[in-house]
Design an enzyme around this catalytic site. Sequence first.
Site, PDB file in Angstrom:
ATOM      1  N   TYR A 141       0.858  -1.193   0.000  1.00 10.58           N
ATOM      2  CA  TYR A 141       0.000   0.000   0.000  1.00 10.58           C
ATOM      3  C   TYR A 141       0.892   1.240   0.000  1.00 10.58           C
ATOM      4  CZ  TYR A 141      -3.869   3.138   0.840  1.00 10.58           C
ATOM      5  OH  TYR A 141      -4.805   4.135   0.685  1.00 10.58           O
ATOM      6  N   GLN A 176     -10.885  -0.181   0.937  1.00 12.67           N
ATOM      7  CA  GLN A 176     -11.280  -1.090  -0.151  1.00 12.67           C
ATOM      8  C   GLN A 176     -10.067  -1.749  -0.800  1.00 12.67           C
ATOM      9  OE1 GLN A 176     -11.806   2.180  -0.070  1.00 12.67           O
ATOM     10  NE2 GLN A 176     -11.497   3.178  -2.054  1.00 12.67           N
ATOM     11  N   ASN A 228      -3.587   6.009   5.923  1.00  8.81           N
ATOM     12  CA  ASN A 228      -4.320   6.826   6.887  1.00  8.81           C
ATOM     13  C   ASN A 228      -5.074   5.950   7.893  1.00  8.81           C
ATOM     14  OD1 ASN A 228      -6.621   5.883   5.579  1.00  8.81           O
ATOM     15  ND2 ASN A 228      -6.927   7.750   4.407  1.00  8.81           N
ATOM     16  N   SER A 270       5.847   9.431  13.625  1.00  8.23           N
ATOM     17  CA  SER A 270       7.307   9.392  13.478  1.00  8.23           C
ATOM     18  C   SER A 270       7.987   9.922  14.738  1.00  8.23           C
ATOM     19  CB  SER A 270       7.736  10.239  12.277  1.00  8.23           C
ATOM     20  OG  SER A 270       7.177   9.743  11.095  1.00  8.23           O
ATOM     21  N   GLN A 279      11.712  15.087  11.722  1.00  4.73           N
ATOM     22  CA  GLN A 279      10.577  14.249  12.096  1.00  4.73           C
ATOM     23  C   GLN A 279       9.363  15.084  12.481  1.00  4.73           C
ATOM     24  OE1 GLN A 279      10.774  10.785  11.523  1.00  4.73           O
ATOM     25  NE2 GLN A 279      12.482  11.828  10.545  1.00  4.73           N
ATOM     26  N   HIS A 324       6.723  15.828   9.854  1.00  4.57           N
ATOM     27  CA  HIS A 324       5.876  14.760   9.313  1.00  4.57           C
ATOM     28  C   HIS A 324       4.401  15.021   9.619  1.00  4.57           C
ATOM     29  CE1 HIS A 324       8.097  11.622   7.307  1.00  4.57           C
ATOM     30  NE2 HIS A 324       9.045  11.670   8.207  1.00  4.57           N
ATOM     31  N   GLU A 376      12.052   5.207  17.601  1.00  5.72           N
ATOM     32  CA  GLU A 376      12.086   4.734  16.219  1.00  5.72           C
ATOM     33  C   GLU A 376      13.446   5.049  15.601  1.00  5.72           C
ATOM     34  OE1 GLU A 376       9.626   5.487  12.031  1.00  5.72           O
ATOM     35  OE2 GLU A 376       9.496   6.941  13.656  1.00  5.72           O
ATOM     36  N   HIS A 377      13.855   6.321  15.686  1.00  7.67           N
ATOM     37  CA  HIS A 377      15.156   6.758  15.170  1.00  7.67           C
ATOM     38  C   HIS A 377      15.991   7.290  16.336  1.00  7.67           C
ATOM     39  CE1 HIS A 377      12.206   7.678  11.845  1.00  7.67           C
ATOM     40  NE2 HIS A 377      13.058   6.905  11.191  1.00  7.67           N
ATOM     41  N   ASP A 398      16.148   7.756   5.816  1.00  2.00           N
ATOM     42  CA  ASP A 398      14.823   7.783   5.206  1.00  2.00           C
ATOM     43  C   ASP A 398      14.868   7.490   3.710  1.00  2.00           C
ATOM     44  OD1 ASP A 398      13.225   8.209   7.372  1.00  2.00           O
ATOM     45  OD2 ASP A 398      13.026  10.367   7.113  1.00  2.00           O
ATOM     46  N   GLU A 446      -0.239 -37.320  28.618  1.00  6.91           N
ATOM     47  CA  GLU A 446      -1.229 -36.320  28.218  1.00  6.91           C
ATOM     48  C   GLU A 446      -2.549 -36.977  27.802  1.00  6.91           C
ATOM     49  OE1 GLU A 446       0.520 -33.867  25.181  1.00  6.91           O
ATOM     50  OE2 GLU A 446       1.942 -32.935  26.570  1.00  6.91           O
TER      51      GLU A 446
END
Length: 435
Positions: free
Chosen positions: A135, A196, A219, A242, A264, A267, A332-333, A366, A420
């Site tokens: 995506y 979709q 999103n 971010s 960052q 963003h 993250e960074h 990046d 068992e």
Amino acid sequence: MSETLITRLDASQSDFKQRLDELLAWESVSDTRVASVVDDILHQVKTRGDAAVLEFTNKFDRRSAKSMDELVVTADQLKNALTQITPEQRKALEVAAERIRSYHKHQLQTSWKYTEADGTVLGQQISAMERVGLYVPGGKASYPSSVLMNAVPAKVAGVDELTMVVPAPDGELSPMVLAAAAIAGVDRVITIGGAQAVAALAYGTETIAKVDKIVGPGNIYVATAKRAVFGQVAIDMIAGPSEILVICDGLTDPDWIAMDLFSQAEHDEQAQAILLCPDAEYLDKVEASIARLLPTLSRNEIATTSLKNRGALIKVADIEEAVEVSNRIAPEHLELSVADPELLLPKIRHAGAIFMGRFTPEALGDYCAGPNHVLPTSGTARFSSPLGVYDFQKRSSIIMCSAAGASELSKVASVLARSEYLEAHARSAEYRIKD
């Protein structure tokens, strides 16, 4: 200088832990209305296939397509995209793709096996996923770097078919995104987006084959849909905002650090930028740089909101404490903007990507350094890793017993199975026991 430009904290404060927790607090948006809309879209696509995808695409992206064929990008269109960008842009994409490819080749796992003394063979077979869906956000948002970072490792892993979905609202589609797809070796591009598109990849339609895994950012509708179809297919992650955390010894140009924090913060309003330093005067200098440089950014309103609400300049006692705080945050960074970052590296337990030294800004990671920019956020670096080739490979255990090996193992299995109360298990093994 505005006092509200960015939060100032001191690790020696009695309430530091609480204030840091408040600063870090972020939870993915849980919107029942969005979940309801997504559930309906998933159901419609699952039961009606192409017809539902076409209907939602025309509605949400203001398209007027009569059939799915109109939404499929042809191989010629992909090739033509390479001529619609500047030579400089094409060169940048090619260099970045090659660096990403070269780095990720080192991650390839290979099958292995070994033979025990009695002839029993044990091992592991590594195989690539057959189909993966990627995506990519579309319209005015153009993220060719995201295409490269997701597609190249999949192709290095040996994925047979990589389908990219990218919305084209009002028919608008970025040539850079298509060019990146061509360079990365994407097999098929379809101009659909939203829940979709996720549904089509997860369930399959007449036009779109069901995939094994869905990767790539989107999103809230896309994130909600990915979460909903997890289990039907694999997903990469549900990413949060971010983040960047910088540990600095106070000797890097403060303008550099301010701009690294902006990288960052620009963003989105929820992004987080934090600086840890033992030198209070240096923190003052960085704050001054922030105040002076922030108005020069084209996305200064976004960055300003991010820094005000979620940013911080934190004074620590020393670099050792900075490392402790960083490990607690699990960013993250992580930039180690110090004289000898190699000394700190063994002490870093939790970070998505680690940028070593004063000349390694997060921005290089990046785009073109080579390692993946799809990274764990919101503290998940405590247990998660960057996207990589291993995310597109599967492991199958290999077991082949010799007659002698089966006899000995079956004796053990028989005892455990009967303990068992699973008689068929035990008897199945016992048939292989030699007298």
